[in-house]
Design an enzyme around this catalytic site. Structure first.
Site, short mmCIF file in Angstrom:
data_model
loop_
_atom_site.label_atom_id
_atom_site.label_comp_id
_atom_site.label_asym_id
_atom_site.label_seq_id
_atom_site.Cartn_x
_atom_site.Cartn_y
_atom_site.Cartn_z
N PHE A 22 -8.07 19.56 -24.92
CA PHE A 22 -8.49 18.17 -25.04
C PHE A 22 -9.80 18.06 -24.25
O PHE A 22 -10.02 18.82 -23.31
CB PHE A 22 -7.43 17.21 -24.48
CG PHE A 22 -7.78 15.78 -24.72
CD1 PHE A 22 -7.75 15.25 -26.00
CD2 PHE A 22 -8.19 14.96 -23.67
CE1 PHE A 22 -8.12 13.92 -26.24
CE2 PHE A 22 -8.56 13.64 -23.91
CZ PHE A 22 -8.52 13.13 -25.19
N LYS A 48 -1.38 6.57 -23.27
CA LYS A 48 -0.73 6.89 -24.54
C LYS A 48 0.78 6.75 -24.41
O LYS A 48 1.40 5.90 -25.00
CB LYS A 48 -1.05 8.34 -24.98
CG LYS A 48 -2.43 8.61 -25.51
CD LYS A 48 -3.49 8.60 -24.48
CE LYS A 48 -4.86 8.99 -24.93
NZ LYS A 48 -5.23 10.31 -24.52
N TYR A 57 0.85 -1.20 0.00
CA TYR A 57 0.00 0.00 0.00
C TYR A 57 0.88 1.24 0.00
O TYR A 57 0.63 2.20 -0.71
CB TYR A 57 -0.91 0.01 1.23
CG TYR A 57 -1.97 1.07 1.15
CD1 TYR A 57 -3.22 0.79 0.60
CD2 TYR A 57 -1.73 2.37 1.60
CE1 TYR A 57 -4.19 1.76 0.49
CE2 TYR A 57 -2.70 3.35 1.49
CZ TYR A 57 -3.93 3.04 0.94
OH TYR A 57 -4.89 4.02 0.83
N ASP A 79 1.10 19.26 -21.18
CA ASP A 79 0.39 17.99 -21.29
C ASP A 79 1.24 17.09 -22.18
O ASP A 79 1.32 17.29 -23.39
CB ASP A 79 -1.00 18.21 -21.90
CG ASP A 79 -1.81 16.92 -22.03
OD1 ASP A 79 -1.19 15.84 -22.07
OD2 ASP A 79 -3.05 16.98 -22.10
C1 LIG Z 1 -5.91 11.08 -23.53
C2 LIG Z 1 -5.49 12.44 -23.20
C3 LIG Z 1 -5.79 13.02 -21.96
C4 LIG Z 1 -6.61 12.30 -20.92
O1 LIG Z 1 -6.01 11.13 -20.51
P1 LIG Z 1 -6.85 9.85 -19.97
O2 LIG Z 1 -5.80 8.90 -19.56
O3 LIG Z 1 -7.70 9.37 -21.10
O4 LIG Z 1 -7.67 10.33 -18.83
C5 LIG Z 1 -5.34 14.30 -21.74
N1 LIG Z 1 -4.65 14.98 -22.66
C6 LIG Z 1 -4.35 14.46 -23.87
C7 LIG Z 1 -3.57 15.25 -24.86
C8 LIG Z 1 -4.76 13.17 -24.20
O5 LIG Z 1 -4.47 12.66 -25.40
#
Ligand SMILES: *Cc1c(COP(=O)(O)O)cnc(C)c1O
Length: 487
Positions: free
Chosen positions: A137, A271, A85, A228
């Site tokens: 996004f 991703k 944990y 991001d």
């Molecule tokens: C997919 C994505 C998100 C959100 O991520 P999740 O894991 O789906 O919550 C935020 N910003 C970008 C650019 C993304 O491609």
């Protein structure tokens, strides 16, 4: 001549082919069902590709989120996962990977990208704030607005052009940024957000030159920058290909440079590391402390953040693999190949090719389908019927209905065909191109759609539609006449 497209391997014919630089060691059976079955499946799914069952799908190109292939080393790493944990060694391995790849020392784990957006938005955004960014996004916008903020998209004039040769359509327009800060005042701009490989405008990158210009403006006003990094690997790859200063830099150096320009970096691991999960990192202790307490509240303890330790291990390996050119170039290479082939065939597609997928312009593909009959939705349904390939509608179905009962028409009507990283082969890609080409030649057979069951919120996920006429049956009849068999 497109600038800096990923280099395929040159064949003796002169053709450049994105040869797969991996071998397949685990396979999953696919289903290429007869066209009558596909017609039934799309009818059952309300002409909405989100409502299809993958048992009826041949190539699933809905998204690159959580659908990428993992490497042998990632799978192997899951076996050393340390269930605890608090203080799990798995977390410390992931922390070390983030420190190495992004150059940020302080790490907060979260269960996926939008959870990072929740923490950042709750911490830094107050009612009346405006957040400048290259483009939003979906989940980013939602989290910012729920906290009383408003997004301001200050992309350049190139960004929304379908046909372009601009290498960096994801750049921020510096004059618009200055004007925005002057208009709203520094106190109402909590941070500037830059999204790598800008997802919703076709996976288009920004340059480091642009980041540096944004940094200069940010410094003049004492505003922080948030990156991001969900699609950062591909953005780094495009920088290496297209920005002269970095032509001989390693991907690791480019990643470090990008992250070094911003105070906070967050990402979706669905991703960037081909796993699940997400994270936030920074070198600023004050910023870290401001965000830290929200993690146990919304995600889980600070050494797992709502993720399984197995995912955390695979994330650590996946992040390191993001610095390997042969790993990150595979998906952009296939997308580049597809976009160039479609372009040669006269099929309207966003250029230059970007990250995450190929984007077909449904408004030009189906000029006879009015926008209120959802051309991108119709094209997604038609492509599924003729090929079993599932794309995603990114147009007016994904928009909203206004209070007066009219649709808010989208800026663009796109069919997005995602290329999950290292999942499909070249012959599968060629199949997709061939069926799209056939559909283009028979495009006058495709008609529009209408809603029959329309949810009030995020209607594109669960909404059900129907064809406005018997065009799907006519399309199937022509397909059978041309192909002789039913696949
Ligand atoms: C997919 C994505 C998100 C959100 O991520 P999740 O894991 O789906 O919550 C935020 N910003 C970008 C650019 C993304 O491609």
């Amino acid at each position: 001549m497109d600038q800096g497209s990923p280099k395929g391997i040159k064949f003796s014919s002169g053709e450049e082919i994105p040869v797969e630089l991996h071998k397949v060691r685990i396979v999953q059976k696919l289903h290429l069902k007869p066209i009558d079955d596909r017609l039934n499946a799309i009818k059952k799914g309300g002409f909405n590709t989100f409502l299809l069952n993958t048992a009826d799908i041949f190539l699933d190109m809905l998204t690159d989120s959580g659908t990428n292939a993992m490497s042998d080393n990632q799978l192997a790493s899951m076996h050393q996962a340390d269930d605890a944990y608090a203080g799990s060694q798995s977390f410390y391995r992931m922390e070390a990977a983030i420190q190495e790849v992004f150059g940020k020392e302080l790490v907060l784990p979260v269960h996926q990208g939008r959870a990072a957006e929740n923490v950042i938005s709750k911490t830094f955004i107050k009612a009346g704030d405006v957040i400048p960014m290259n483009y939003h996004f979906t989940t980013t916008k939602a989290h910012m607005e729920i906290n009383g903020g408003e997004i301001a998209e200050i992309f350049t004039d190139e960004a929304l052009k379908i046909k372009s040769h601009h290498p960096f359509k994801g750049n921020i327009d510096i004059q618009k940024l200055k004007d925005l800060i002057a208009k709203y005042g520094r106190q109402n701009v909590p941070f500037i957000r830059m999204e790598a490989s800008t997802n919703l405008i076709g996976g288009q990158p920004f340059s480091i030159e642009n980041m540096r210009e944004v940094r200069k403006v940010a410094d003049e006003h004492g505003i922080m920058m948030v990156l991001d990094a969900s699609l950062i690997g591909e953005n780094a790859w495009f920088i290496k290909q297209r920005e002269a200063e970095f032509a001989t830099s390693s991907i690791k150096e480019i990643l470090r440079t990008m992250c070094g320009i911003c105070e906070i970096v967050y990402f979706s691991s669905r991703k960037v590391s081909s796993t699940r999960g997400g994270g936030i990192c920074t070198n600023d202790h004050d910023l870290y402390m401001k965000m830290r307490d929200l993690v146990p509240l919304y995600e889980g303890f600070l050494t797992y953040g709502g993720m399984s330790v197995r995912e955390i291990e695979a994330m650590a390996v996946g992040l390191i693999e993001t610095t390997d050119e042969t790993v990150i170039s595979q998906s952009p290479g296939f997308i580049d190949y597809t976009v160039k082939e479609l372009d040669k065939l006269g099929i309207p597609v966003i250029t230059p090719a970007g990250a995450l997928g190929a984007h077909v312009d449904a408004m030009q593909f189906l000029p006879h389908v009015p926008q209120k009959e959802y051309p991108a939705g119709a094209l997604a349904a038609a492509l599924f019927i003729v090929s079993g390939c599932r794309g995603m509608e990114r147009g007016t179905v994904s928009s909203v209905r206004l209070e007066n009962g009219e649709d808010l028409l989208a800026d663009m009507e796109l069919l997005r065909l995602a290329f999950p990283r290292r999942v499909f082969t070249l012959s599968q890609t060629k199949f997709l191109i061939d069926r799209l080409h056939w559909l283009y030649k028979n495009r006058e057979l495709v008609g529009g759609l209408k809603f029959v069951d329309e949810p009030k919120v995020l209607r594109f996920f669960m909404g059900r539609l129907d064809a406005v006429s018997d065009w799907p049956e006519k399309l199937v009849a022509k397909f059978k006449a041309d192909f002789g068999d039913s696949l």
